[in-house]
Design a protein around this motif. Sequence first.
Motif, PDB file in Angstrom:
ATOM      1  N   ILE A 254     -35.342 -21.554  -0.371  1.00 37.40           N
ATOM      2  CA  ILE A 254     -34.067 -20.697  -0.084  1.00 37.40           C
ATOM      3  C   ILE A 254     -32.606 -21.601   0.199  1.00 37.40           C
ATOM      4  N   LEU A 255     -32.864 -22.605   1.116  1.00 33.86           N
ATOM      5  CA  LEU A 255     -31.626 -23.249   1.569  1.00 33.86           C
ATOM      6  C   LEU A 255     -31.250 -24.552   0.844  1.00 33.86           C
ATOM      7  N   SER A 256     -32.106 -25.121   0.005  1.00 36.39           N
ATOM      8  CA  SER A 256     -32.041 -26.517  -0.598  1.00 36.39           C
ATOM      9  C   SER A 256     -32.072 -26.656  -1.852  1.00 36.39           C
ATOM     10  N   PHE A 257     -33.138 -25.697  -2.707  1.00 37.03           N
ATOM     11  CA  PHE A 257     -33.222 -25.998  -3.892  1.00 37.03           C
ATOM     12  C   PHE A 257     -31.944 -25.669  -4.923  1.00 37.03           C
ATOM     13  N   GLY A 258     -31.308 -24.728  -4.516  1.00 36.92           N
ATOM     14  CA  GLY A 258     -30.291 -24.189  -5.432  1.00 36.92           C
ATOM     15  C   GLY A 258     -30.644 -23.801  -6.794  1.00 36.92           C
ATOM     16  N   GLU A 259     -29.678 -23.856  -7.819  1.00 35.94           N
ATOM     17  CA  GLU A 259     -29.705 -23.329  -9.243  1.00 35.94           C
ATOM     18  C   GLU A 259     -30.360 -22.042  -9.385  1.00 35.94           C
ATOM     19  N   ASP A 260     -29.697 -21.076  -8.387  1.00 33.75           N
ATOM     20  CA  ASP A 260     -29.811 -19.625  -8.403  1.00 33.75           C
ATOM     21  C   ASP A 260     -28.441 -19.301  -9.155  1.00 33.75           C
ATOM     22  N   PHE A 261     -27.355 -20.139  -9.138  1.00 31.00           N
ATOM     23  CA  PHE A 261     -25.956 -19.956  -9.586  1.00 31.00           C
ATOM     24  C   PHE A 261     -25.192 -18.386  -8.998  1.00 31.00           C
ATOM     25  N   GLU A 262     -25.901 -18.226  -7.885  1.00 29.65           N
ATOM     26  CA  GLU A 262     -25.342 -16.926  -7.207  1.00 29.65           C
ATOM     27  C   GLU A 262     -24.001 -17.599  -6.594  1.00 29.65           C
ATOM     28  N   LEU A 263     -23.119 -16.658  -5.941  1.00 28.85           N
ATOM     29  CA  LEU A 263     -21.837 -16.952  -5.259  1.00 28.85           C
ATOM     30  C   LEU A 263     -21.944 -16.837  -3.839  1.00 28.85           C
ATOM     31  N   VAL A 264     -21.499 -17.818  -3.015  1.00 26.49           N
ATOM     32  CA  VAL A 264     -21.457 -17.753  -1.480  1.00 26.49           C
ATOM     33  C   VAL A 264     -20.217 -18.100  -1.309  1.00 26.49           C
TER      34      VAL A 264
END
Length: 321
Positions: A254-264
């Motif tokens: 949830i916090l570190s992997f990334g690569e979801d390419f969502e926007l925050v």
Amino acid sequence: MDEFDFIQSIKPSYYKQSSVVKGIGDDGAIIRPTFGQDLVITSDTMVENVHFSLDYMSFEDVGYRVLAANLSDVAAMGAVPRYYIVNINVPEQISNEELVLVYQGMKELADSYRVDLIGGDTVSGKEFSISITAFGSVSPELKRNRSSAEDGDIVFVTGSLGDSGYGYELLNRNEVDFNNYFVKRHVRPEPQVSFVNATEKFDRISLNDVSDGISSELNEIAQASKTNLLIEWERLPYRKELNELDEHKLDECILSFGEDFELVGTCPEKDWELLKDKCKQVGITVTNIGRVLASTKDQPSVFLHKDGERRVLQSSGYQHR
């Protein structure tokens, strides 16, 4: 397939953007910029076995994925993607026919957003790497910089977090089911381009895309805006299937992997309900995950409130070298 035939095989039959005066087929492309718009330019290089793997990805998947990362960067600037250029370093074991499949994967995604391939180059080398430069346009007053967060803003994120990381976990367990939602989210992530048009009426939004891990993206916003952020763990959106992971792996996804390419990003509290409604109209869910605490002259920090305790959330995602 000789070079001429290869170029002809990837050359678009027409260009969707009217601003393309000359595309592939000459020494350079010619673009006539739209009057009153700023040009956003972003570039990424992705390397086999670092950013993608042919062990479980098709050549089409590779093309789709590397372009998705670039379109996500364009969207994170509040811009509409328009064109892209591709430079590829190709090892000798990859044929021209397989290389064409990479371009077909890019085209599949590009066609969804009316984005044009306008040039590039292909060279031979030891490692398989792809460099994409993507171009977008944005009205000057609608740029979505990381530095726009202010005291009292809502911190939000689109979609769900950890999907790509969990998909990667399943692939590492050799659970290679390409119909699995999480595997698809890792192999073919969807950039949140629709967010751009949905939020074009809002004066101030800070934005970043979740490529390196949300802990890194949040810290980048805090640093750029010189503010502190407070994030509530219980508000972070993720799918229930991730609960089968142990606590360390869940945190990592949830916090570190990334690569979801969502926007925050952040927006003024007065705009939050309308922003949520506008996103819902285009099929995007957004979640309030925290608040901008205050401006600070000291080292800006991101705090995570979890299990009744508040701790500093360090950048723990992928670090570019």
